[in-house]
Design a protein around this motif. Structure first.
Motif, PDB file in Angstrom:
ATOM      1  N   GLY A  45      42.423  53.942  31.979  1.00  0.00           N
ATOM      2  CA  GLY A  45      43.218  54.802  32.358  1.00  0.00           C
ATOM      3  C   GLY A  45      44.327  54.132  33.301  1.00  0.00           C
ATOM      4  O   GLY A  45      45.209  54.885  33.645  1.00  0.00           O
ATOM      5  N   LEU A  46      44.129  52.947  33.665  1.00  0.00           N
ATOM      6  CA  LEU A  46      45.229  52.368  34.342  1.00  0.00           C
ATOM      7  C   LEU A  46      46.638  52.156  33.888  1.00  0.00           C
ATOM      8  O   LEU A  46      46.807  51.927  32.730  1.00  0.00           O
ATOM      9  N   GLY A  47      47.811  52.387  34.725  1.00  0.00           N
ATOM     10  CA  GLY A  47      49.015  52.474  34.088  1.00  0.00           C
ATOM     11  C   GLY A  47      49.524  50.942  34.320  1.00  0.00           C
ATOM     12  O   GLY A  47      48.725  49.989  34.583  1.00  0.00           O
ATOM     13  N   PRO A  48      50.614  50.485  33.815  1.00  0.00           N
ATOM     14  CA  PRO A  48      51.361  49.127  33.360  1.00  0.00           C
ATOM     15  C   PRO A  48      51.210  48.454  34.654  1.00  0.00           C
ATOM     16  O   PRO A  48      50.816  47.164  34.741  1.00  0.00           O
ATOM     17  N   ALA A  49      51.762  48.837  35.779  1.00  0.00           N
ATOM     18  CA  ALA A  49      51.633  48.274  36.985  1.00  0.00           C
ATOM     19  C   ALA A  49      50.582  47.629  37.559  1.00  0.00           C
ATOM     20  O   ALA A  49      50.480  46.551  37.968  1.00  0.00           O
ATOM     21  N   ALA A  50      49.669  48.687  37.627  1.00  0.00           N
ATOM     22  CA  ALA A  50      48.230  48.220  38.146  1.00  0.00           C
ATOM     23  C   ALA A  50      47.546  47.487  37.266  1.00  0.00           C
ATOM     24  O   ALA A  50      46.964  46.365  37.722  1.00  0.00           O
ATOM     25  N   ARG A  51      47.820  47.157  35.802  1.00  0.00           N
ATOM     26  CA  ARG A  51      47.422  46.239  35.042  1.00  0.00           C
ATOM     27  C   ARG A  51      47.888  44.825  35.209  1.00  0.00           C
ATOM     28  O   ARG A  51      47.345  43.849  35.283  1.00  0.00           O
ATOM     29  N   GLN A  92      44.024  47.004  23.886  1.00  0.00           N
ATOM     30  CA  GLN A  92      45.408  47.025  24.726  1.00  0.00           C
ATOM     31  C   GLN A  92      45.077  46.714  26.140  1.00  0.00           C
ATOM     32  O   GLN A  92      45.940  45.857  26.844  1.00  0.00           O
ATOM     33  N   ASP A  96      46.558  43.269  28.007  1.00  0.00           N
ATOM     34  CA  ASP A  96      47.275  43.348  29.454  1.00  0.00           C
ATOM     35  C   ASP A  96      46.632  42.457  30.626  1.00  0.00           C
ATOM     36  O   ASP A  96      47.396  42.022  31.242  1.00  0.00           O
TER      37      ASP A  96
END
Length: 268
Positions: A45-51, A92, A96
């Protein structure tokens, strides 16, 4: 020393990533297996910035994200689509984070004929193999639950026959399934991604123990890997999340690493 050491965040439930990395660097672990569950800091559930932030933290610490341990059950009955979506989400996330592997479970229905469950799992893994190849992440079927031995796992992996779909050898489950380490290795070797080590008191009491304090044949497992020149990862999966009374993992990490290093030296 050829093999590399990691530990799973299953042993430190909910611990923030910077503290996980401090444990790894302080105790000489090269990598970490991230339990990818919503109750953990890192999950699909993490968004791109957190990843990107997690990936950067690992890189700065010089620690690898070994794998993303998901909970998809590839042999479970029901429609393929939800399972495929779940595995693709894990792939994915692993991509990431810069992880090499995604862990999945078999999870077959014991009331279905084994051949039917094997076919379901092989079909789904074959379908996601191309996604895995495109992302550069291997999907590993763990020796677990309905398929706890190497012999059971290869009934699925053999028909898939794709280099991006492999096996995760959990040494507790193959032992509980009555398989000798040499037999497990022989079955899984062509597919082997990495090995999960742990220790327990008995087949009846699977509360996690410090490495070397229980009954699991860790020395035989390391010996068979060494003998065949295998140079992959040993990942300590200490199941603290499921056993609240177990000794906290951080205080055991140094001795655990020393135990694995000693087994490697003795098997050389």
């Amino acid at each position: 020393m050829s093999m590399k050491f990691a530990f799973s965040t299953l042993g430190v439930p909910g611990l923030p990533v910077p503290q996980v990395l401090a444990l790894a660097t302080d105790h000489g672990y090269h990598g970490v297996e991230l339990r990818a569950h919503p109750e953990e800091p890192v999950h699909p559930g993490l968004g791109p910035a957190a990843r990107a932030e997690v990936a950067a933290e690992f890189k700065a610490a010089g620690v690898e994200v070994l794998g993303v341990a998901g909970y998809a059950r590839v042999a479970a009955p029901g429609a393929d689509a939800p399972v495929l979506d779940e595995v693709r989400g894990l792939l994915q996330l692993a991509h990431d984070l810069g992880a090499s592997y995604v862990r999945v479970f078999p999870g077959a229905d014991p009331d279905l004929p084994a051949a039917e469950s094997d076919a379901i799992a092989a079909r789904r893994l074959g379908t996601v193999a191309e996604d895995a190849a495109a992302l550069g992440v291997r999907v590993l079927l763990e020796t677990h639950d309905s398929h706890r031995t190497g012999a059971a796992a290869i009934r699925v992996l053999g028909p898939v026959g794709h280099r991006m779909v492999g096996s995760l050898w959990d040494v507790m489950h193959t032992w509980l399934g009555g398989e000798q380490p040499a037999e497990s290795y022989a079955a899984l070797a062509p597919h082997l991604g990495y090995v999960q080590v742990k220790d327990i008191a008995s087949a009846e009491d699977t509360t996690p123990l410090p490495l070397g304090a229980g009954v699991l044949p860790l020395s035989e497992c390391v010996e068979v890997l060494s003998r065949h020149g295998w140079d992959g990862w040993l990942c300590w999966e200490y199941e603290k999340r499921w056993y609240e009374a177990a000794t906290p993992l951080p205080g055991l990490l140094a001795a655990g690493r020393e135990h694995l290093a000693r087994l490697l030296t003795e098997s050389a």
